[in-house]
Design a protein around this motif. Structure first.
Motif, PDB file in Angstrom:
ATOM      1  N   LYS A  11      38.227  44.098  23.603  1.00  0.00           N
ATOM      2  CA  LYS A  11      39.358  43.195  23.363  1.00  0.00           C
ATOM      3  C   LYS A  11      39.599  42.226  24.512  1.00  0.00           C
ATOM      4  CE  LYS A  11      41.803  46.565  20.547  1.00  0.00           C
ATOM      5  NZ  LYS A  11      42.990  47.430  20.464  1.00  0.00           N
ATOM      6  N   GLY A  12      39.208  42.620  25.724  1.00  0.00           N
ATOM      7  CA  GLY A  12      39.522  41.812  26.891  1.00  0.00           C
ATOM      8  C   GLY A  12      41.019  41.879  27.172  1.00  0.00           C
ATOM      9  N   SER A  13      41.502  40.906  27.902  1.00  0.00           N
ATOM     10  CA  SER A  13      42.926  40.808  28.202  1.00  0.00           C
ATOM     11  C   SER A  13      43.270  39.332  28.347  1.00  0.00           C
ATOM     12  CB  SER A  13      43.261  41.588  29.476  1.00  0.00           C
ATOM     13  OG  SER A  13      44.653  41.573  29.703  1.00  0.00           O
ATOM     14  N   PRO A  14      43.353  38.630  27.196  1.00  0.00           N
ATOM     15  CA  PRO A  14      43.591  37.186  27.244  1.00  0.00           C
ATOM     16  C   PRO A  14      44.832  36.797  28.054  1.00  0.00           C
ATOM     17  CG  PRO A  14      43.061  37.878  25.013  1.00  0.00           C
ATOM     18  CD  PRO A  14      43.220  39.131  25.842  1.00  0.00           C
ATOM     19  N   GLU A  15      45.862  37.646  28.030  1.00  0.00           N
ATOM     20  CA  GLU A  15      47.076  37.332  28.788  1.00  0.00           C
ATOM     21  C   GLU A  15      46.843  37.352  30.297  1.00  0.00           C
ATOM     22  OE1 GLU A  15      47.318  41.765  27.766  1.00  0.00           O
ATOM     23  OE2 GLU A  15      46.568  39.963  26.808  1.00  0.00           O
ATOM     24  N   HIS A  16      45.730  37.958  30.716  1.00  0.00           N
ATOM     25  CA  HIS A  16      45.375  37.991  32.131  1.00  0.00           C
ATOM     26  C   HIS A  16      44.124  37.156  32.403  1.00  0.00           C
ATOM     27  CE1 HIS A  16      47.821  41.761  31.798  1.00  0.00           C
ATOM     28  NE2 HIS A  16      48.377  41.172  32.847  1.00  0.00           N
ATOM     29  N   GLY A  17      43.708  36.348  31.427  1.00  0.00           N
ATOM     30  CA  GLY A  17      42.563  35.462  31.606  1.00  0.00           C
ATOM     31  C   GLY A  17      41.214  36.142  31.519  1.00  0.00           C
ATOM     32  N   ILE A  18      41.154  37.307  30.854  1.00  0.00           N
ATOM     33  CA  ILE A  18      39.885  38.028  30.714  1.00  0.00           C
ATOM     34  C   ILE A  18      39.463  37.972  29.254  1.00  0.00           C
ATOM     35  CG2 ILE A  18      38.654  40.182  31.106  1.00  0.00           C
ATOM     36  CD1 ILE A  18      40.946  40.969  33.052  1.00  0.00           C
ATOM     37  N   ALA A  19      38.339  37.314  28.981  1.00  0.00           N
ATOM     38  CA  ALA A  19      37.852  37.133  27.609  1.00  0.00           C
ATOM     39  C   ALA A  19      37.361  38.441  27.012  1.00  0.00           C
ATOM     40  CB  ALA A  19      36.720  36.110  27.598  1.00  0.00           C
ATOM     41  N   SER A  20      37.437  38.554  25.691  1.00  0.00           N
ATOM     42  CA  SER A  20      36.916  39.748  25.016  1.00  0.00           C
ATOM     43  C   SER A  20      35.428  39.885  25.316  1.00  0.00           C
ATOM     44  CB  SER A  20      37.155  39.653  23.512  1.00  0.00           C
ATOM     45  OG  SER A  20      36.473  38.547  22.971  1.00  0.00           O
ATOM     46  N   GLY A  21      34.981  41.128  25.417  1.00  0.00           N
ATOM     47  CA  GLY A  21      33.582  41.411  25.711  1.00  0.00           C
ATOM     48  C   GLY A  21      33.241  41.413  27.193  1.00  0.00           C
ATOM     49  N   THR A  22      34.215  41.171  28.057  1.00  0.00           N
ATOM     50  CA  THR A  22      33.968  41.138  29.500  1.00  0.00           C
ATOM     51  C   THR A  22      33.997  42.544  30.080  1.00  0.00           C
ATOM     52  OG1 THR A  22      35.032  38.969  29.660  1.00  0.00           O
ATOM     53  CG2 THR A  22      34.763  40.216  31.705  1.00  0.00           C
ATOM     54  N   PRO A  23      32.884  42.999  30.673  1.00  0.00           N
ATOM     55  CA  PRO A  23      32.884  44.321  31.302  1.00  0.00           C
ATOM     56  C   PRO A  23      33.889  44.364  32.451  1.00  0.00           C
ATOM     57  CG  PRO A  23      30.649  43.505  31.050  1.00  0.00           C
ATOM     58  CD  PRO A  23      31.573  42.360  30.741  1.00  0.00           C
ATOM     59  N   TRP A  24      34.581  45.466  32.600  1.00  0.00           N
ATOM     60  CA  TRP A  24      35.575  45.606  33.664  1.00  0.00           C
ATOM     61  C   TRP A  24      34.885  45.549  35.013  1.00  0.00           C
ATOM     62  CZ3 TRP A  24      40.180  44.544  34.720  1.00  0.00           C
ATOM     63  CH2 TRP A  24      40.794  45.034  35.862  1.00  0.00           C
ATOM     64  N   GLY A  25      35.429  44.754  35.932  1.00  0.00           N
ATOM     65  CA  GLY A  25      34.870  44.641  37.275  1.00  0.00           C
ATOM     66  C   GLY A  25      33.637  43.775  37.359  1.00  0.00           C
ATOM     67  N   SER A  26      33.365  42.979  36.321  1.00  0.00           N
ATOM     68  CA  SER A  26      32.145  42.181  36.310  1.00  0.00           C
ATOM     69  C   SER A  26      32.185  41.002  37.272  1.00  0.00           C
ATOM     70  CB  SER A  26      31.853  41.680  34.895  1.00  0.00           C
ATOM     71  OG  SER A  26      32.885  40.810  34.462  1.00  0.00           O
ATOM     72  N   SER A  27      33.347  40.654  37.759  1.00  0.00           N
ATOM     73  CA  SER A  27      33.466  39.584  38.749  1.00  0.00           C
ATOM     74  C   SER A  27      34.646  39.893  39.663  1.00  0.00           C
ATOM     75  CB  SER A  27      33.670  38.233  38.060  1.00  0.00           C
ATOM     76  OG  SER A  27      34.985  38.123  37.570  1.00  0.00           O
ATOM     77  N   SER A  28      34.736  39.164  40.735  1.00  0.00           N
ATOM     78  CA  SER A  28      35.821  39.419  41.677  1.00  0.00           C
ATOM     79  C   SER A  28      37.180  39.173  41.038  1.00  0.00           C
ATOM     80  CB  SER A  28      35.657  38.558  42.930  1.00  0.00           C
ATOM     81  OG  SER A  28      35.682  37.186  42.589  1.00  0.00           O
ATOM     82  N   ALA A  29      37.243  38.307  40.028  1.00  0.00           N
ATOM     83  CA  ALA A  29      38.508  38.025  39.350  1.00  0.00           C
ATOM     84  C   ALA A  29      39.007  39.230  38.561  1.00  0.00           C
ATOM     85  CB  ALA A  29      38.359  36.831  38.423  1.00  0.00           C
ATOM     86  N   HIS A  30      38.099  40.116  38.196  1.00  0.00           N
ATOM     87  CA  HIS A  30      38.466  41.279  37.384  1.00  0.00           C
ATOM     88  C   HIS A  30      38.371  42.584  38.174  1.00  0.00           C
ATOM     89  CE1 HIS A  30      36.471  38.448  34.375  1.00  0.00           C
ATOM     90  NE2 HIS A  30      37.757  38.196  34.359  1.00  0.00           N
ATOM     91  N   ALA A  31      38.290  42.485  39.466  1.00  0.00           N
ATOM     92  CA  ALA A  31      38.078  43.669  40.287  1.00  0.00           C
ATOM     93  C   ALA A  31      39.368  44.397  40.654  1.00  0.00           C
ATOM     94  CB  ALA A  31      37.316  43.302  41.550  1.00  0.00           C
TER      95      ALA A  31
END
Length: 57
Positions: A20-40
């Motif tokens: 699902k991602g977290s669109p309200e936090h700018g994380i698109a669906s299908g994005t693995p958790w921790g895949s970039s520094s923005a999601h760390a």
């Protein structure tokens, strides 16, 4: 391709579902958790990626 995983922050309980991602936090669906520094970090409490545990189905 690996199956999407659901993660929970052990500090605040925020749940991240990779499918699902977290669109309200700018994380698109299908994005693995921790895949970039923005999601760390937890967008709710700032906990580190290491403070997340995989939710077992």
């Amino acid at each position: 391709m690996t199956e999407p995983v659901t993660w929970v922050c052990v500090i605040c309980g925020w749940i991240y579902d990779e499918a699902k991602g977290s669109p309200e936090h700018g994380i698109a669906s299908g994005t693995p958790w921790g895949s970039s520094s923005a999601h760390a970090r937890c967008p709710e409490c700032g906990a580190r990626h290491e403070d997340f545990e995989e939710v077992q189905a």
